[in-house]
Scaffold this active site. Sequence first.
Site, PDB file in Angstrom:
ATOM      1  N   ASP A  51      18.912  36.283  46.149  1.00 22.00           N
ATOM      2  CA  ASP A  51      20.313  36.004  46.444  1.00 22.00           C
ATOM      3  C   ASP A  51      20.634  36.211  47.926  1.00 22.00           C
ATOM      4  OD1 ASP A  51      21.034  35.231  43.931  1.00 22.00           O
ATOM      5  OD2 ASP A  51      21.859  37.165  43.321  1.00 22.00           O
ATOM      6  N   LYS A  73      24.424  32.612  46.440  1.00 21.51           N
ATOM      7  CA  LYS A  73      25.737  32.115  46.029  1.00 21.51           C
ATOM      8  C   LYS A  73      26.787  33.018  46.662  1.00 21.51           C
ATOM      9  CE  LYS A  73      25.110  32.395  41.525  1.00 21.51           C
ATOM     10  NZ  LYS A  73      23.748  32.902  41.411  1.00 21.51           N
ATOM     11  N   MET A 187      33.730  41.771  44.339  1.00 17.02           N
ATOM     12  CA  MET A 187      33.882  40.364  44.751  1.00 17.02           C
ATOM     13  C   MET A 187      35.351  39.950  44.809  1.00 17.02           C
ATOM     14  SD  MET A 187      30.763  38.782  42.451  1.00 17.02           S
ATOM     15  CE  MET A 187      31.386  39.534  40.944  1.00 17.02           C
TER      16      MET A 187
END
Length: 553
Positions: A51, A73, A187
């Site tokens: 990632d 991502k 997030m």
Amino acid sequence: MDKNKNKEEKKTDKNSKTGMVYLTGAGPGDPELLTLKAKTVLQEADVIVYDSLISEEILSYAKDGCEIIYAGKRSSNHSLPQYSINELLAEKAKENKVVVRLKGGDPYLFGRGGEEAERLFKDAIPFEIIPGISSSFAVPAYAGIPLTHRDYASTVAIVTGHEGEHKEKSTINWDKLSGADTIVILMGHKNLDSIAKNIISSGKDKDTPCAVIQEGTTLNQKAAAGTLATIKDEADRHGLKSPLILIVGNVVKLRDILNWFEKRPLSGLKVMVTRAEGQAGTLIHRLKRLGAFVMNLPLIKAVKGGSNIDRAKIHEAIKNIKDYDYIIFTSVNGVSGFFDEFFLKGLDARSLFGKKIISVGKVTSLELKKYGIVPDIIPSEFSQTGIINIIKDTELKGKKILFPQALKINAELPEFLISRGAILENLPVYETVIPEKSKEEIYEIFSSLITTKGNGAKRVHKNIGLPNDLSLSSFVVSFTSYSTVENFVNLAEGIQKGLLKRITGSGVKFASIGEKTAKYALGFGIKSDIISKDVNIDSLVDGIVDFYRKNKI
């Protein structure tokens, strides 16, 4: 039974064998928080799918020949959509490969590891889960915020701030979540304002303490504190960006007294370590422990047996080893370059009986011990000057001295030995070159000083492994030898004529190991702001700490 048919069936079974997939948590960002099991599977992997928040240091555990695939991502920017990642893992496993799916934090906590495991199960592909240290509790800890505390919090809720884009509306029950003493939102940068408003509207007091932390546990960590009513403005005022964690609750009050990570002596300082490849570990470790963001950019790479090294001359010296009275070693590479050839000739430490072995210092002495050699003489000052001082009263006239060394070295010691009547054999056993990767990264670091026809060069970081803020006023270039100075100068001027002068006038500080290295740097117009008292790594680090104790970073 047809034996040939049976053999063919076994062969087919072997060829169709499925590999193994490890869904692995890489931890919250600090490479030292990687688990031992994660490190083990990384070293065994044939394929690593990683990632965006995985550091280069963690990826460096991959073995030679490992296929490394980026599948990062970040918010709406996906290099590979999730379904493609799922198929990629299955495809690579069916090639009978060991696959590591490397994820930030923990694979089963908002990491979509469950979806990937379901896809593997569908095709009966074996998999294992290797949990990682989650950012949900590690990042607050690095910011001085315990999630629970007997006086403040007994319950904790962990929430995603970025729900699946396929959902028509949020499924988060803020009314129930607001009852938790501490709420951690992962997030949450993009929706920070609406998240704070949802928590307030669900019953939390608007004055409830909050903190937001960007890139927690890494040396890019930045944080801001406020309340539910002000936290969006505070995050904007401090320039905080994704990845970001929001913590809500009275435990945030403890940050003022428990914030240890951002208060270390060198926090906020960027240091370029220029030591030779494979020899900077001690310096890097000490600087990191003190909070510095260390950029390991070796300006020296030792090359043994290159076209410029006369191996015949080395073999001749080894053949006549009995003729020498002294052998001097002033570097690790000098030791390995000589003894690798020495032992290939079938000799061992017994062949050195009666020779005086001189070592420049502790590290070189440790390298000698690997070959079964204990030096007779080690100076207290780890330098050529230290060797001169310790043997200056020794009768050297007519003594034969072998000096395995680099192709290009400081001539101070050889000139002294010759002046004292010694018969000196300078023996180059390796040469130094500038690593290509360091050239590229130095260009990036100083790109703001490179003049262009347009508006100047723009820096683009590949991943979280480089600092976001490269303000040159909080930047130190360290020099540990003449070669590091010379190669830095050549690199800068090779990038663009006049760049060195712009670097020295930009606010960058320079730290040199010892007066002689500082004097050599000054010959190129580089004034050392920090000069270690002694010629060793501990003294250099102490010098940097002392300088920034008196001068604010």
